[in-house]
Design an enzyme around this catalytic site. Structure first.
Site, short mmCIF file in Angstrom:
data_model
loop_
_atom_site.label_atom_id
_atom_site.label_comp_id
_atom_site.label_asym_id
_atom_site.label_seq_id
_atom_site.Cartn_x
_atom_site.Cartn_y
_atom_site.Cartn_z
CG ASP A 87 -2.13 -1.01 1.13
OD1 ASP A 87 -2.23 -1.49 0.11
OD2 ASP A 87 -2.64 -1.21 2.28
CB THR A 116 -6.99 2.18 5.26
OG1 THR A 116 -7.14 3.61 4.18
CG2 THR A 116 -6.31 1.22 4.46
N GLY A 143 -3.41 -5.19 1.14
CA GLY A 143 -4.23 -6.58 0.56
C GLY A 143 -5.21 -6.95 1.58
CE LYS A 144 -11.50 -4.83 0.68
NZ LYS A 144 -11.75 -4.48 2.01
N GLY A 145 -6.75 -9.92 1.98
CA GLY A 145 -6.53 -11.20 2.69
C GLY A 145 -5.23 -11.20 3.55
CG ASN A 175 -4.85 -5.50 5.26
OD1 ASN A 175 -3.45 -5.47 5.41
ND2 ASN A 175 -5.20 -4.63 4.42
CG ASP A 181 -9.15 -5.68 5.30
OD1 ASP A 181 -9.87 -6.16 4.78
OD2 ASP A 181 -8.27 -4.68 4.90
CB SER A 230 -5.02 0.39 11.83
OG SER A 230 -5.67 -0.44 10.78
CD GLU A 246 -8.22 -6.70 -2.36
OE1 GLU A 246 -8.41 -5.31 -2.06
OE2 GLU A 246 -7.31 -7.27 -1.66
#
Length: 299
Positions: free
Chosen positions: A15, A239, A41-43, A45, A243, A282, A135
């Site tokens: 990112d 952001t 990346g969503k996976g 994260n 997730d 986060s 994704e």
């Protein structure tokens, strides 16, 4: 509560986060106030979020044979996430450019090797929950869900109604935000509860609609409806909030939590994630999630 086992089939992205005073106009060059690079990346994260929430996690992904791919493997090792990653020398590791304006974000995605994750690479290990997003190719997610033996959770994000509708018959629990829910069930209108009920009828167990500051709504096929409001927090960067919710929610389910407890922990995690810049930094840890969920702010 014993740790559950979660397998995540999904993406890794590097990112690049740009904080802007405003979005540029067409043809305009605008100086960013700051630039940061994070793992995303969503996976990835969601795998890290589930691990920090207490689950034993395996990440199934596709990476480029490059420095960013090496960084992904090092990150997962540091976070205690087991990796099953295919490497592709002809494709770069995925990249996302995130534009921050105030507390809101806009994301531009270059999927790279994420788009090459195959059904053959997606077989999950023995686990309690299999979590996937949109994704990576739907064929890989379908293969993982068809393997059986685990609760199948689909975070239908980013919005892709065609891929999501293909996967709904294989899904036990669906996780979506309001926009994604409306894309899948436009006939249900804008009410989160109505959207959750409409989507719950299309999956095996139920559907969650997250509502930002409004918390989340969970509708079950048996007609039960649960709502957990979110506490007030100082929002720095949204952001990764979704997730964080998904990872904590699945970690709780894998450990045997009820729907209500899993929803409370998911909302607490998502709220905490909004208070820190960047997706991975986060993602909150188990103790902080539990403390917020038990404060009485979430009822």
């Amino acid at each position: 509560m014993a740790n559950g086992r979660v397998a995540v089939i999904g993406s890794f992205n590097t990112d690049i986060v740009l904080r802007l005073p405003r979005l540029p106009a067409l043809g305009e060059t605008l100086a960013a106030a700051s630039l940061h690079r994070f793992a995303g990346g969503k996976g990835s994260n969601q795998a890290i979020a589930a691990a920090r929430a207490g689950a034993t996690v395996t990440m199934i992904a596709s990476l480029g044979a490059d420095a960013d791919g090496d960084a992904a493997l090092a990150l997962w090792a540091d976070e205690g996430v087991a990796a099953r990653a295919a490497r592709h020398p002809a494709l770069p590791t995925g990249t996302a450019v995130i534009l921050l304006e105030g507390g809101d974000n806009r994301i531009i995605l270059a999927p790279g090797a994420n788009a090459a994750l195959s059904a053959a690479d997606a077989a999950p290990p023995p686990c309690d929950v299999v979590l996937a997003q949109l994704e990576v190719p739907a064929e890989a997610v379908a293969a993982a869900f068809a393997a059986g033996g685990a609760r199948r959770v689909l975070n239908a994000a980013p919005a892709d109604p065609v891929a999501a509708r293909r996967l709904l018959p294989l899904t036990d629990l669906l996780l979506v935000n309001e926009g994604e829910a409306q894309a899948l069930a436009p006939e249900a209108g804008e009410d989160p509860a109505a959207l959750a009920r409409a989507l719950a009828a299309r999956v095996g167990e139920g559907a969650v609609v997250t509502v930002g500051a409004g918390g989340a709504v969970l509708a079950l096929r048996d007609g039960a409806l649960l709502h957990v409001p979110a506490p007030e927090v100082e929002v720095r960067d949204t952001t990764g909030a979704g997730d964080a919710f998904a990872g904590a929610f699945c970690a709780a389910l894998a450990a045997g939590a009820s729907h209500g407890d899993a929803l409370r922990l998911g909302v607490a995690a998502g709220s905490l994630a909004c208070t820190t810049l960047g997706a991975v930094p986060s993602l909150p840890r188990r103790a902080a999630i539990a403390a917020l969920a038990q404060e009485g702010l979430l009822t």
